[in-house]
Design a protein around this motif. Sequence first.
Motif, PDB file in Angstrom:
ATOM      1  N   SER A 195       1.156  -1.383   0.098  1.00 10.65           N
ATOM      2  CA  SER A 195      -0.137  -0.401   0.334  1.00 10.65           C
ATOM      3  C   SER A 195       0.419   1.458   0.088  1.00 10.65           C
ATOM      4  N   ALA A 196       2.019   1.070   0.644  1.00  9.91           N
ATOM      5  CA  ALA A 196       2.949   1.883   0.712  1.00  9.91           C
ATOM      6  C   ALA A 196       2.978   2.605  -0.823  1.00  9.91           C
ATOM      7  N   LEU A 197       3.389   1.561  -1.527  1.00  7.00           N
ATOM      8  CA  LEU A 197       3.665   1.785  -3.069  1.00  7.00           C
ATOM      9  C   LEU A 197       3.054   2.298  -4.056  1.00  7.00           C
ATOM     10  N   THR A 198       1.538   1.553  -3.898  1.00  9.06           N
ATOM     11  CA  THR A 198       0.250   1.413  -4.335  1.00  9.06           C
ATOM     12  C   THR A 198       0.463   3.535  -4.767  1.00  9.06           C
ATOM     13  N   LYS A 199       0.530   4.390  -4.021  1.00  6.54           N
ATOM     14  CA  LYS A 199       0.021   5.120  -3.201  1.00  6.54           C
ATOM     15  C   LYS A 199       1.583   6.429  -3.709  1.00  6.54           C
ATOM     16  N   VAL A 200       2.429   5.863  -4.193  1.00  6.45           N
ATOM     17  CA  VAL A 200       3.192   6.537  -5.324  1.00  6.45           C
ATOM     18  C   VAL A 200       2.928   6.108  -6.497  1.00  6.45           C
ATOM     19  N   MET A 201       2.172   5.124  -6.939  1.00  3.70           N
ATOM     20  CA  MET A 201       2.250   4.632  -8.183  1.00  3.70           C
ATOM     21  C   MET A 201       0.133   5.260  -8.545  1.00  3.70           C
ATOM     22  N   LEU A 202       0.059   5.491  -7.867  1.00  4.38           N
ATOM     23  CA  LEU A 202      -1.327   6.328  -8.028  1.00  4.38           C
ATOM     24  C   LEU A 202      -1.003   8.147  -8.114  1.00  4.38           C
TER      25      LEU A 202
END
Lengths: 275, 305
Positions: A195-202
């Motif tokens: 979910s940490a990664l997702t925040k950057v992907m978004l």
Amino acid sequence: MTRSARRTGGCRPTLRMAGAGAAALLALTACSDSDPAPGSDPGKGGESGELSGEVTVFAAASLTESFEKLGAQFEKDHPGTNVTFSFGGSDALAASITGGAPADVFASASPTTMEIVADAGAAAGTPETFVRNRLEIATLPGNPDGIASLKDLTDPGLKVVICDETVPCGSAVRKALDAGALKLTPVSYEEDVKSALTKVMLKEADAAVVYKTDVRAAGGTVEGVDFPESAGAINDYPITLLEEAPNAAAAEAFVGLVQSAAGQKVLTEAGFLKP
Amino acid sequence: MTLPSGADKGEAADTPAGGPAPLRRRRVRPRPASRTASRPRARPPGRGGAPLPLLVPALLGLAFLVLPLLALLLRAPWSSMPELLTSTEVWQALRLSLVCATAATALSLVIGVPLAWLLARVEFPGRGLVRALVTLPLVLPPVVGGVALLMALGRNGVVGRWLDDWFGVTLPFTTAGVVVAEAFVAMPFLVIAVEGTLRAADPRYEEAATTLGASRFTAFRRVTLPLVAPGIAAGAVLAWARALGEFGATITFAGNFPGRTQTMPLSVYLALQSDPEAAIALSLVLLAVSVAVLAGLRDRWMTSA
């Protein structure tokens, strides 16, 4: 409440959406549930390679992509077997194993979480480190903020997310920051590495500190930046056969595959380091 | 979610533990069942005892709802509770929870009550569809709501992009983001409750007021609002309780930062991974708040059922 919804002419979309939502929710719970392996015959001794039945593997979220590949490989090598995975935060997995979840293999993202299982007497034999994982900074594609080091993340103008310290990647980040004597104030402590990664992907956050393997798995949606402090915060990934394994012979074979040259090749291709 | 639980507790508070009717069968957990099966005021009309095929699943259902909460009480680390609950993190999370839930309720009142009025009092094409859309967040998994909010109001979102460009406002990872997430999930409760009250209220009072020269807005302000105030209050309390317990949309949209976006449910979830005892203690605090809410609502809820 529902009555007024049902009385309306336009309840169809609601219901359909609710159905979709319910289906999504079911799918989610199905993922988080560990299906008890149905009474599979533990192969006798397993020397002759006559393996069959269900193998249930509990593995850290960061192993998702590579373990799914290995599972497919295993099923091809041993027709009649079926590998089921439960991926999640190492802590949560450890808790469900000590709580009696019927699993054959446990692969975690930190020795600490493995210790929880070993101390409870749930591990068969000694857990062995099979890969290691290094932290990396994930930035927006093209690295518009010009992030080149861990120190750059302490810029108050940047929105940075890191893992909460309760999960392995969070404690690794803490170690790296301490090694560099840096103080980082993120905008959020995320509940797991994905979910940490997702925040950057978004594009909601400018950067996140995640594992090298996560950056690689994200493809072109983020850009990885290495930093020297990560050398002092490398995570060991231990794997073990479980004491209460319903299908010990096949489980042993799966651990063998993970540790074999072929298995290591899949893992290093995903960005893991050799133990 | 926490409401049924509170119901039991709220009643247990003023119902003496004593079996309502002699039961001729083995019960799963007689204590909670007996404590809650008797209603203080609303008595069931049937006196002849319940038929077994109904009684068994009914008691199972009751045990299913009550047992987890009892377990929480039984497993609570009572001895270490004081220092667990006096830590600054807990108070920080609790204060943030209360402030955000209250702000989310206020926001819901400001835009929710007029919306309810529109749905109840104005005929327009597609009203049924609009009502369905308003109800949607009720049945939507909160995480999905959080993702949808990110897509709409995130820094890179459909609307959020302009907010960022023109006003320099970004909602994710801020306390305002928590309020938005909670209001998104809780407002439908308020709208549905107020709309129901409005439909039940007699429109002739408003009509009378308008024939006497009041404008439609004055009639709403001076006649309708006082008429449906109890319904608005009940809806607001429901919305507030729902906002207080909101987890999925909050962690997805606003992230988790102590003192800024870490509300009580988030700290319960994260504490469970490292310190289960603290998680139980925090859960009890939320349970107590839910019970208090229900006790406050009881007069209007339980008796009018």
